[in-house]
Motif scaffolding. Structure first.
Motif, short mmCIF file in Angstrom:
data_model
loop_
_atom_site.label_atom_id
_atom_site.label_comp_id
_atom_site.label_asym_id
_atom_site.label_seq_id
_atom_site.Cartn_x
_atom_site.Cartn_y
_atom_site.Cartn_z
N ALA A 77 0.82 -1.21 0.00
CA ALA A 77 0.00 0.00 0.00
C ALA A 77 0.85 1.26 0.00
O ALA A 77 0.32 2.37 -0.08
CB ALA A 77 -0.93 0.01 1.22
N GLN A 78 2.19 1.11 0.09
CA GLN A 78 3.08 2.26 0.19
C GLN A 78 3.97 2.36 -1.05
O GLN A 78 4.17 1.38 -1.77
CB GLN A 78 3.98 2.13 1.43
CG GLN A 78 3.26 1.86 2.73
CD GLN A 78 2.52 3.07 3.26
OE1 GLN A 78 2.58 4.15 2.69
NE2 GLN A 78 1.81 2.89 4.37
N THR A 79 4.51 3.54 -1.25
CA THR A 79 5.57 3.75 -2.23
C THR A 79 6.85 4.04 -1.46
O THR A 79 6.86 4.81 -0.51
CB THR A 79 5.25 4.93 -3.16
OG1 THR A 79 4.07 4.63 -3.90
CG2 THR A 79 6.39 5.19 -4.13
N SER A 104 8.88 -12.60 0.32
CA SER A 104 7.66 -12.86 1.08
C SER A 104 7.92 -13.01 2.57
O SER A 104 7.01 -12.87 3.39
CB SER A 104 6.96 -14.12 0.56
OG SER A 104 7.83 -15.25 0.66
N THR A 105 9.17 -13.32 2.96
CA THR A 105 9.51 -13.48 4.38
C THR A 105 10.84 -12.80 4.70
O THR A 105 11.69 -12.62 3.81
CB THR A 105 9.64 -14.97 4.76
OG1 THR A 105 10.78 -15.54 4.10
CG2 THR A 105 8.38 -15.75 4.37
N PRO A 139 5.90 -1.97 -3.95
CA PRO A 139 6.03 -3.43 -3.93
C PRO A 139 4.83 -4.14 -4.57
O PRO A 139 3.71 -3.65 -4.55
CB PRO A 139 6.12 -3.75 -2.43
CG PRO A 139 6.60 -2.50 -1.80
CD PRO A 139 5.99 -1.40 -2.60
N ASP A 140 5.10 -5.31 -5.12
CA ASP A 140 4.05 -6.16 -5.66
C ASP A 140 3.23 -6.77 -4.53
O ASP A 140 3.69 -6.88 -3.38
CB ASP A 140 4.66 -7.28 -6.51
CG ASP A 140 5.35 -6.74 -7.75
OD1 ASP A 140 4.84 -5.77 -8.33
OD2 ASP A 140 6.42 -7.28 -8.11
N THR A 141 2.02 -7.18 -4.83
CA THR A 141 1.18 -7.87 -3.85
C THR A 141 1.89 -9.11 -3.32
O THR A 141 2.42 -9.90 -4.10
CB THR A 141 -0.16 -8.26 -4.48
OG1 THR A 141 -0.82 -7.09 -4.97
CG2 THR A 141 -1.06 -8.96 -3.47
N GLY A 142 1.91 -9.26 -2.01
CA GLY A 142 2.56 -10.41 -1.40
C GLY A 142 3.98 -10.16 -0.97
O GLY A 142 4.57 -10.97 -0.24
#
Length: 202
Positions: A77-79, A104-105, A139-142
């Protein structure tokens, strides 16, 4: 815990040791930073830094030579913005790239495993005078963890110049750099260090 001063006034920065001042284990690599996979070279330098006493030299090599920030948590949700100062060792360096590496982690980020890799901005040109560069990335989703990579890709252009960098700062959600929790100043440099009272970790 580490002792020392991050010499850059980086309030709001999400990366550790963006000033490149700390090298507590004396390995000539700034604490919290690392090269990309493979055999790559560079060293801390104290000659005419932009900020503080030290900066870092990323050598020109036969393959791209990338130097990576510490990992930090992100939200899609951020840039996220990165800002740094760079110069060529001599003459003109015509191919500096700024890349992102998302994970992802946290474990994958620290192990540099299963990264999603892309370019923030590429083909940047710098001379022997310090100049400011930067870019932004969403960022991409996930993607939950991120690090930026500053890459010397100059050998491919035929000019073969080493690259100096200094005063690297990362923040989110505002082009002014005023926003964001200052994680760089509130968690240990080493993941094995003990947490002290008042430190914030993700």
């Amino acid at each position: 815990e580490f002792s020392g001063v991050d010499g850059y006034g980086d309030s709001g920065s999400l990366i550790a040791n963006g000033s490149l001042e700390l090298d507590l284990n004396s390995d000539t690599e700034p604490d919290g930073w690392d090269h990309d996979t493979g055999s790559h070279n560079g060293t801390i330098s104290s000659s005419s830094s932009y900020n503080g006493d030290y900066h870092y030299r990323i050598d020109a090599e036969t393959a791209e030579n990338g130097f990576q920030t510490s990992c930090f948590p992100v939200s899609d949700a951020q840039t996220y913005y990165i800002d740094l100062y760079a110069k060529a060792a001599a003459g003109v360096l015509s191919h500096m790239d700024i890349n992102y590496m998302e994970y992802s982690t946290r474990a994958n980020c620290e192990a540099d495993s299963a990264a999603g890799v892309g370019v923030v901005t590429s083909g940047l040109t710098t001379s022997t005078s310090w100049a400011e560069f930067g870019g932004s990335y969403s960022p991409d989703t996930g993607a939950l963890w991120l690090k930026f990579e500053i890459e010397n890709n100059d050998l491919s252009s035929g000019t073969n110049q080493d690259l100096y960098i200094d005063a690297v700062r990362v923040w989110y959600n505002t082009t002014t750099g005023a926003g964001g929790l200052d994680l760089a100043e509130t968690h240990p440099m080493d993941k094995d260090d003990e947490i002290e009272l008042g430190q914030i970790v993700s």
